[in-house]
Design a protein around this motif. Structure first.
Motif, PDB file in Angstrom:
ATOM      1  N   ARG A  40      12.863   2.074   3.082  1.00  0.00           N
ATOM      2  CA  ARG A  40      13.847   1.142   2.642  1.00  0.00           C
ATOM      3  C   ARG A  40      15.320   1.870   1.788  1.00  0.00           C
ATOM      4  NH1 ARG A  40       9.201   0.694  -0.836  1.00  0.00           N
ATOM      5  NH2 ARG A  40       8.061  -0.422   0.748  1.00  0.00           N
ATOM      6  N   HIS A  41      16.383   1.133   1.851  1.00  0.00           N
ATOM      7  CA  HIS A  41      17.303   1.569   0.982  1.00  0.00           C
ATOM      8  C   HIS A  41      17.637   0.487   0.203  1.00  0.00           C
ATOM      9  CE1 HIS A  41      20.588   0.119   3.948  1.00  0.00           C
ATOM     10  NE2 HIS A  41      21.031  -0.374   2.787  1.00  0.00           N
ATOM     11  N   GLY A  42      18.240   0.707  -1.030  1.00  0.00           N
ATOM     12  CA  GLY A  42      18.857  -0.112  -1.863  1.00  0.00           C
ATOM     13  C   GLY A  42      20.454  -0.016  -2.214  1.00  0.00           C
ATOM     14  N   ALA A  43      21.046  -0.761  -2.853  1.00  0.00           N
ATOM     15  CA  ALA A  43      22.474  -0.660  -3.229  1.00  0.00           C
ATOM     16  C   ALA A  43      22.888  -1.046  -4.688  1.00  0.00           C
ATOM     17  CB  ALA A  43      23.319  -1.366  -2.181  1.00  0.00           C
ATOM     18  N   ILE A  44      23.406  -0.291  -5.272  1.00  0.00           N
ATOM     19  CA  ILE A  44      23.889  -0.943  -6.667  1.00  0.00           C
ATOM     20  C   ILE A  44      25.340  -0.273  -6.886  1.00  0.00           C
ATOM     21  CG2 ILE A  44      21.504  -0.484  -7.852  1.00  0.00           C
ATOM     22  CD1 ILE A  44      22.962   2.303  -8.879  1.00  0.00           C
ATOM     23  N   ARG A  45      26.093  -1.015  -7.770  1.00  0.00           N
ATOM     24  CA  ARG A  45      27.486  -0.856  -8.131  1.00  0.00           C
ATOM     25  C   ARG A  45      27.648  -0.298  -9.710  1.00  0.00           C
ATOM     26  NH1 ARG A  45      28.378  -6.452  -5.207  1.00  0.00           N
ATOM     27  NH2 ARG A  45      28.103  -5.788  -3.146  1.00  0.00           N
ATOM     28  N   VAL A  46      27.988   0.677 -10.000  1.00  0.00           N
ATOM     29  CA  VAL A  46      28.398   0.779 -11.249  1.00  0.00           C
ATOM     30  C   VAL A  46      29.800   0.950 -11.622  1.00  0.00           C
ATOM     31  CG1 VAL A  46      26.075   2.226 -11.580  1.00  0.00           C
ATOM     32  CG2 VAL A  46      28.186   3.459 -10.960  1.00  0.00           C
ATOM     33  N   ILE A  91      20.160  -4.248  -8.526  1.00  0.00           N
ATOM     34  CA  ILE A  91      19.987  -4.041  -7.076  1.00  0.00           C
ATOM     35  C   ILE A  91      20.334  -5.181  -6.321  1.00  0.00           C
ATOM     36  CG2 ILE A  91      17.660  -4.451  -7.149  1.00  0.00           C
ATOM     37  CD1 ILE A  91      18.234  -1.484  -5.137  1.00  0.00           C
ATOM     38  N   ASN A  92      21.150  -4.960  -5.411  1.00  0.00           N
ATOM     39  CA  ASN A  92      21.836  -6.195  -4.700  1.00  0.00           C
ATOM     40  C   ASN A  92      21.148  -6.462  -3.155  1.00  0.00           C
ATOM     41  OD1 ASN A  92      23.442  -4.804  -2.647  1.00  0.00           O
ATOM     42  ND2 ASN A  92      25.040  -4.361  -4.307  1.00  0.00           N
ATOM     43  N   HIS A  93      20.766  -5.298  -2.695  1.00  0.00           N
ATOM     44  CA  HIS A  93      19.649  -5.492  -1.622  1.00  0.00           C
ATOM     45  C   HIS A  93      18.813  -4.475  -1.342  1.00  0.00           C
ATOM     46  CE1 HIS A  93      23.121  -3.350   0.314  1.00  0.00           C
ATOM     47  NE2 HIS A  93      22.271  -2.873   1.246  1.00  0.00           N
ATOM     48  N   LEU A  94      17.635  -4.667  -0.619  1.00  0.00           N
ATOM     49  CA  LEU A  94      16.694  -3.862  -0.326  1.00  0.00           C
ATOM     50  C   LEU A  94      16.469  -3.970   1.272  1.00  0.00           C
ATOM     51  CD1 LEU A  94      15.423  -1.680  -2.200  1.00  0.00           C
ATOM     52  CD2 LEU A  94      13.669  -3.085  -2.684  1.00  0.00           C
ATOM     53  N   GLY A 133      20.256 -10.004   1.560  1.00  0.00           N
ATOM     54  CA  GLY A 133      19.268  -9.219   2.428  1.00  0.00           C
ATOM     55  C   GLY A 133      19.825  -8.405   3.619  1.00  0.00           C
ATOM     56  N   GLU A 134      19.299  -7.408   3.926  1.00  0.00           N
ATOM     57  CA  GLU A 134      19.836  -6.515   5.116  1.00  0.00           C
ATOM     58  C   GLU A 134      18.623  -6.040   5.913  1.00  0.00           C
ATOM     59  OE1 GLU A 134      23.379  -3.241   5.268  1.00  0.00           O
ATOM     60  OE2 GLU A 134      21.529  -2.803   4.143  1.00  0.00           O
ATOM     61  N   ILE A 135      18.712  -5.514   6.958  1.00  0.00           N
ATOM     62  CA  ILE A 135      17.821  -4.952   7.844  1.00  0.00           C
ATOM     63  C   ILE A 135      18.567  -3.797   8.677  1.00  0.00           C
ATOM     64  CG2 ILE A 135      15.868  -5.358   9.498  1.00  0.00           C
ATOM     65  CD1 ILE A 135      17.828  -8.334   8.259  1.00  0.00           C
ATOM     66  N   ASP A 177      21.641   8.518   6.667  1.00  0.00           N
ATOM     67  CA  ASP A 177      22.781   8.169   5.932  1.00  0.00           C
ATOM     68  C   ASP A 177      23.372   7.077   6.235  1.00  0.00           C
ATOM     69  OD1 ASP A 177      23.103  10.834   3.958  1.00  0.00           O
ATOM     70  OD2 ASP A 177      22.808  11.427   6.241  1.00  0.00           O
ATOM     71  N   PHE A 178      24.638   6.772   5.940  1.00  0.00           N
ATOM     72  CA  PHE A 178      25.078   5.234   6.062  1.00  0.00           C
ATOM     73  C   PHE A 178      26.526   5.377   6.947  1.00  0.00           C
ATOM     74  CE2 PHE A 178      22.559   5.115   2.604  1.00  0.00           C
ATOM     75  CZ  PHE A 178      22.021   3.786   2.548  1.00  0.00           C
ATOM     76  N   LEU A 179      27.295   4.195   7.201  1.00  0.00           N
ATOM     77  CA  LEU A 179      28.711   4.586   8.220  1.00  0.00           C
ATOM     78  C   LEU A 179      29.527   3.721   7.525  1.00  0.00           C
ATOM     79  CD1 LEU A 179      26.808   3.695  11.358  1.00  0.00           C
ATOM     80  CD2 LEU A 179      27.791   5.865  10.621  1.00  0.00           C
ATOM     81  N   SER A 196      30.652   0.009   8.740  1.00  0.00           N
ATOM     82  CA  SER A 196      29.229  -0.511   8.694  1.00  0.00           C
ATOM     83  C   SER A 196      29.214  -1.222   7.155  1.00  0.00           C
ATOM     84  CB  SER A 196      27.957  -0.015   9.187  1.00  0.00           C
ATOM     85  OG  SER A 196      28.206   0.395  10.525  1.00  0.00           O
ATOM     86  N   ALA A 197      29.294  -0.352   6.327  1.00  0.00           N
ATOM     87  CA  ALA A 197      29.263  -0.677   4.862  1.00  0.00           C
ATOM     88  C   ALA A 197      30.392  -1.727   4.717  1.00  0.00           C
ATOM     89  CB  ALA A 197      29.390   0.777   4.010  1.00  0.00           C
ATOM     90  N   ALA A 198      31.503  -1.276   5.080  1.00  0.00           N
ATOM     91  CA  ALA A 198      32.565  -2.256   4.642  1.00  0.00           C
ATOM     92  C   ALA A 198      32.082  -3.628   5.509  1.00  0.00           C
ATOM     93  CB  ALA A 198      33.780  -1.730   5.570  1.00  0.00           C
ATOM     94  N   SER A 247      30.858  -9.280   4.655  1.00  0.00           N
ATOM     95  CA  SER A 247      30.114 -10.425   5.132  1.00  0.00           C
ATOM     96  C   SER A 247      29.404 -11.013   3.644  1.00  0.00           C
ATOM     97  CB  SER A 247      29.239 -10.348   6.044  1.00  0.00           C
ATOM     98  OG  SER A 247      27.959 -10.018   5.509  1.00  0.00           O
ATOM     99  N   ASN A 248      29.145 -10.219   2.620  1.00  0.00           N
ATOM    100  CA  ASN A 248      28.328 -10.509   1.441  1.00  0.00           C
ATOM    101  C   ASN A 248      29.453 -10.794   0.495  1.00  0.00           C
ATOM    102  OD1 ASN A 248      26.832 -10.279  -0.908  1.00  0.00           O
ATOM    103  ND2 ASN A 248      27.500  -8.276  -1.432  1.00  0.00           N
ATOM    104  N   LEU A 249      30.666 -10.493   0.539  1.00  0.00           N
ATOM    105  CA  LEU A 249      31.751 -11.122  -0.338  1.00  0.00           C
ATOM    106  C   LEU A 249      32.475 -12.161   0.185  1.00  0.00           C
ATOM    107  CD1 LEU A 249      33.363  -7.634  -1.439  1.00  0.00           C
ATOM    108  CD2 LEU A 249      31.917  -9.119  -2.951  1.00  0.00           C
TER     109      LEU A 249
HETATM  110  C1  OOG Z   1      26.841  -1.955  -0.438  1.00  0.00           C
HETATM  111  C2  OOG Z   1      26.982  -2.245   0.985  1.00  0.00           C
HETATM  112  C3  OOG Z   1      26.851  -1.152   2.060  1.00  0.00           C
HETATM  113  C4  OOG Z   1      25.008  -0.480   3.568  1.00  0.00           C
HETATM  114  O1  OOG Z   1      23.794  -0.469   3.842  1.00  0.00           O
HETATM  115  O2  OOG Z   1      25.793   0.145   4.194  1.00  0.00           O
HETATM  116  C5  OOG Z   1      25.413  -0.911   2.418  1.00  0.00           C
HETATM  117  C6  OOG Z   1      26.917  -2.949  -1.525  1.00  0.00           C
HETATM  118  O3  OOG Z   1      27.155  -4.061  -0.977  1.00  0.00           O
HETATM  119  O4  OOG Z   1      26.749  -2.511  -2.681  1.00  0.00           O
HETATM  120  O5  OOG Z   1      24.661  -1.100   1.696  1.00  0.00           O
END
Ligand code: OOG
Ligand code: NI
Length: 465
Positions: free
Chosen positions: A69-75, A224-227, A294-296, A399-401, A404-406, A411-413
């Motif tokens: 699993r991966h999580g995401a945070i914003r500091v 943590i905003n998603h896992l 949520g993300e998969i 890693d990430f892309l 995709s991250a954008a 979509s979340n914002l």
């Molecule tokens: C992070 C969004 C990016 C991913 O898997 O590419 C991300 C965030 O919304 O803080 O989680």
């Protein structure tokens, strides 16, 4: 205290990842539902397509799949980022890669904290996508100062977490009791707080500037905003989500469906609207905030610079022929165009290897081992593969892309966030805030591939490969 008494950072990371999952299940019950769907789907895939299970067995990923699993945070500040980096180091996680999200209209830049060696990744592949708010991109000076002032006052780490980090740095490790306490203390930083640190009016100002700014600045810590769990069939998940009461975003980010998956495909469900109490209101005043979603994801082969360039070119061409950003209205056309463009990317591991498009792991086979002392046998890598002495599998992308991250951020914002910041990559400023440089993910994949070739050469009694 001797080094023998220290718990390995890999084990601390595994404990932390499990504790985080437990906490998030309680905080966001839909995450539990998602985990069930992913686990069901993964079992089905492995039953129906035994070759996938077989490939995962070769690489050992089969053992890490359930805890992946991966999580995401914003500091909010450089100090927070630097200390987060020290906290993750206790768990054997290093910053890898630099992602600039400003072209997508998101005022952050990011890295991913993760383990870097394949043996450590095997124990726990837990990663955290970590973004730093870029106040310098806010054009309203008053608001910038308001945000700066609020952030300067908060402390996102518990005193005990800070002292355990210092102890780890001083002694070179933590014993079992301290490691457990560290996990518990570190978890506090990532918790959700339903009380904001700002008034309703301040929240509105921050929110009107950018929803993300409110999310970072208005709370006690970087919740943590998603896992994100890892699935073996993201298309099945995308189709299965609505039946479980989970509405997915319009398109799956990343490459199209393929026989041999590459990089990373991701989908998500919209952020939850959650009740919050602002500092000048009580809990019944009806304040709310949307942050957590949520993300998969489905992971595939790590690509070489050549493979990545091809990926980027095909993705750009897809977006260009779509003539806009993929969204609800053009989702179907986008997925068609994507599949069409990616016909130019070989969908066969052998070809991907021959053309130098991906990184691989190499394994000695039983046949190879039986012939290790034979006088006559092939010695080049290609010949050993042809003779069945060496087996290869793609090295998984860890890693990430950025595109995709954008897409996930947007979509979340809400799809209404526009590109108002231009391209503003500033890796140097990010590294300065972090207090160290980020590692190059391509170099890490190349090293991993090299190590597997060396191990193969040794096992097969060859001077080198
Ligand atoms: C992070 C969004 C990016 C991913 O898997 O590419 C991300 C965030 O919304 O803080 O989680
Ligand atoms: Ni994510």
């Amino acid at each position: 205290m001797t080094a023998q008494d220290f718990v390995s950072p890999d084990s601390i990371r595994a404990q932390f990842s499990a504790a985080m999952s437990q906490m998030y299940k309680q905080e966001v019950p839909l995450y539990g539902t998602l985990l069930e769907l992913v686990s069901e789907t993964n079992h089905q895939v492995m039953q129906q397509l035994p070759e996938i299970a077989e490939a995962l067995r070769w690489t050992g990923e089969i053992e890490r799949l359930d805890q992946e699993r991966h999580g995401a945070i914003r500091v909010g500040t450089a100090e927070e980022l630097a200390t987060i980096g020290r906290l993750f180091a206790v768990m054997g996680m290093q910053p890898v890669g630099y992602y600039d999200l400003s072209p997508a209209g998101v005022p952050v830049h990011s890295t991913a904290f993760r383990a870097v060696h394949e043996q450590s990744l095997h124990i726990s592949p837990f990663r955290v996508f970590t973004s730093l708010l870029r106040l310098e991109l806010i054009d309203n000076p008053q608001l910038r100062e308001l945000a700066r002032g609020i952030l300067a006052k908060r402390q996102i780490f518990t005193p005990r977490a800070l002292s355990l980090i210092e102890q780890f740095e001083r002694d070179g490790g933590l014993n079992d009791v301290d490691a457990r306490e560290f996990v518990e203390q570190a978890l506090h930083t990532f918790r959700w707080h339903n009380t904001a640190t700002v008034t309703a009016e301040q929240y509105r100002q921050l929110h009107d500037q950018h929803r993300l700014i409110a999310d970072v600045v208005a709370f006690k810590g970087p919740h943590i905003n998603h896992l994100t769990p890892r699935t073996l069939d993201i298309d099945a998940i995308q189709v299965g989500m609505p039946a479980k009461g989970i509405p997915p975003k319009a398109v799956i980010e990343g490459p199209p469906r393929r026989r041999c998956p590459i990089l990373l495909r991701q989908t998500s469900f919209k952020a939850l609207q959650e009740q919050v109490a602002f500092s000048d209101q009580d809990a019944t005043a009806g304040g709310s905030h949307t942050a957590r979603f949520g993300e998969i994801e489905q992971r595939g082969a790590a690509l070489t610079p050549k493979g990545r360039a091809l990926y980027d070119r095909l993705l750009d061409a897809t977006r260009e022929s779509l003539g806009g950003v993929p969204a609800e209205a053009n989702a179907e056309r986008y997925m068609c165009l994507l599949a069409e463009q990616f016909q130019a990317f070989p969908d066969d591991l052998g070809q991907m290897r021959q053309q130098g498009l991906a990184y691989f792991r190499y394994f000695p086979t039983e046949k190879g081992m039986a012939a290790r002392d034979a006088a006559q046998r092939p010695s080049s890598l290609d010949a050993l593969i042809d003779a069945g002495h060496i087996h290869f599998e793609a090295l998984v992308y860890e890693d990430f892309l950025p595109v995709s991250a954008a897409g996930i951020f947007q979509s979340n914002l809400g799809d209404d966030s526009h590109s108002q910041y231009g391209s503003n990559a500033n890796r140097e400023a990010f590294e300065q805030a972090l207090g160290k440089s980020v590692q190059d993910e391509l170099a890490l994949y190349a090293q991993s591939e090299r190590r597997s070739l060396q191990a193969c050469a040794e096992a097969l009694n060859l001077a080198s490969l």
